[in-house]
Design an enzyme around this catalytic site. Structure first.
Site, PDB file in Angstrom:
ATOM      1  N   ASP A  48      -1.008   0.064  -0.875  1.00  0.00           N
ATOM      2  CA  ASP A  48      -0.255   0.474   0.321  1.00  0.00           C
ATOM      3  C   ASP A  48      -1.184   0.827   1.489  1.00  0.00           C
ATOM      4  O   ASP A  48      -0.808   0.728   2.653  1.00  0.00           O
ATOM      5  CB  ASP A  48       0.616   1.705   0.045  1.00  0.00           C
ATOM      6  N   ASP A  59      -1.568   8.175   4.809  1.00  0.00           N
ATOM      7  CA  ASP A  59      -0.361   7.526   5.338  1.00  0.00           C
ATOM      8  C   ASP A  59      -0.209   7.604   6.851  1.00  0.00           C
ATOM      9  O   ASP A  59       0.868   7.329   7.378  1.00  0.00           O
ATOM     10  CB  ASP A  59       0.886   8.126   4.674  1.00  0.00           C
TER      11      ASP A  59
HETATM   12  N1  GLY Z   1       3.594   4.043   0.188  1.00  0.00           N
HETATM   13  C1  GLY Z   1       4.471   4.514  -0.805  1.00  0.00           C
HETATM   14  C2  GLY Z   1       5.475   3.535  -1.235  1.00  0.00           C
HETATM   15  O1  GLY Z   1       5.471   2.381  -0.875  1.00  0.00           O
HETATM   16  O2  GLY Z   1       6.342   3.936  -1.983  1.00  0.00           O
END
Ligand code: GLY
Length: 396
Positions: free
Chosen positions: A176, A118
């Site tokens: 994501d 992330d």
């Molecule tokens: N990247 C985690 C979400 O979108 O919840």
């Protein structure tokens, strides 16, 4: 000739009427965007006062309605300082810059975090904006370290960056993850080291191959065998079912491929972004106000929560995508984004001043299957909403 004249006489008034109506919508939304950005600035000024110095805002605690915060290791830690940079750019109020700098100090150590994918969210949102709006090159070193940390998670056999270290997965990659590639492309532009962009391209190409269904909806998680690169399983984590289209996941894919096209000018990424946009905009379960249910295939529609964060990410991506496509599609994407923004600026989704723990938007969903963050404000809904409003106004 006569035929052309006939059509001109017949169609011209309709065309002029349509153009007039569109200009009127544009003007009204431009005014609304200003009002809403000013509101957002007032709301975040209130928020600044009550977020503890050592923490970052996250959401509302659904048990007692209090503000829920996080430390810098949580994946959303970069959004609040990222939004305060946007609000600084919009207002030029030094209080926003001071707040962004203060919260970035908390996030700074995550540049060394090699245990999550992330880092694009956590580091590029605040530090990328800081660099963009101040030109201070000190931020480059931090961002390059972040890109190096992210690159350690790339497995060339799989052709992807590993998303999570938790759970029983072998080598999970979530849609994501497309959002982290901007940081890598940036790192190549700044350092001249081609390896970062090569990783981003390989990840994006593998994701095109394995994450998408024939209708261009995407799975949430592809679990790979890290030794062979073979797809082990196609699953969901936050969606309604393995075969469903989790709304925010579709938005991450759309935004990610649009950004990949911006950075590389590779038409395959533009085509992918367009396919995803067309999938989203043709959903039979899309509500009339274009704020999606939390999953496009959620059982129980229409009596299920919306996910405002999915709308905010989608709107921001569509505004950018509309700049890269032919006239007819450009208009279609632009108008869909406008419709989303008009909805999000309405009292149905926009908080009242001093309410909603001073977040800007209400009614997002973090993870419904985990009963976590359901129908609450979320920092990333605010971030992409403010970004979309500024894109709409042509500031970004
Ligand atoms: N990247 C985690 C979400 O979108 O919840």
């Amino acid at each position: 000739m006569k035929k052309n004249l006939f059509f001109t006489i017949l169609l011209l008034p309709a065309f002029l009427l349509q153009t007039y109506a569109q200009n009127k919508t544009d003007r009204a939304l431009l005014r609304k965007a200003d009002e809403t950005l000013q509101f957002a600035a007032r709301q975040y000024k209130l928020m600044m006062k009550h977020v503890p110095d050592s923490l970052l805002p996250r959401t509302t605690n659904s048990k007692d309605g209090s503000l829920m915060t996080s430390n810098s290791g949580w994946w959303t830690s970069g959004f609040y300082p990222g939004t305060t940079w946007y609000l600084y750019e919009y207002t030029k109020d030094p209080a926003f810059k001071a707040e962004a700098l203060k919260r970035m100090e908390l996030v700074k150590k995550e540049q060394y975090n090699t245990h999550t994918h992330d880092l694009g969210f956590m580091m590029y949102c605040p530090y990328g904006n800081a660099l963009r709006f101040t030109g201070d090159t000190a931020y480059k070193t931090i961002l390059l370290t972040s890109a190096r940390s992210l690159a350690t998670r790339f497995n060339p056999t799989v052709g992807c960056i590993k998303s999570w270290d938790h759970g029983t997965w072998k080598f999970p990659v979530i849609i994501d993850n497309m959002m982290n590639l901007e940081l890598l492309n940036w790192a190549t532009r700044v350092s001249g080291d081609k390896q970062f962009e090569q990783i981003a391209r390989t990840h994006a190409n593998t994701t095109i191959k394995n994450h998408f269904r024939p209708d261009y909806s995407s799975y949430h998680v592809i679990d790979y065998d890290p030794a062979t690169g073979a797809v082990f399983q196609k699953k969901t984590h936050q969606g309604a079912a393995d075969g469903s289209a989790w709304s925010r996941g579709q938005a991450w894919g759309l935004y990610g491929y649009t950004a990949m096209y911006r950075d590389t000018k590779d038409k395959a990424y533009l085509d992918q972004a367009r396919h995803i946009a067309d999938y989203i905009l043709s959903q039979r379960n899309m509500p009339a106000d274009l704020v999606p249910y939390w999953d496009y295939d959620a059982p129980g529609i229409p009596n299920v929560p919306r996910d405002v964060s999915a709308a905010a990410v989608t709107a921001s991506a569509l505004l950018e995508l509309s700049r890269y496509t032919d006239k007819a599609n450009s208009k279609r994407y632009w108008q869909a984004a406008e419709k989303m923004l008009i909805s999000l600026c309405s009292p149905a989704y926009l908080a009242k001043e001093g309410e909603n723990n001073d977040f800007i938007l209400m009614h997002s969903v973090g993870s419904l299957p985990h009963k976590s963050e359901v129908d609450v404000p979320l920092t990333y809904a605010d971030y992409y909403f403010v970004e979309a409003l500024m894109r709409y106004k042509g500031i970004l």
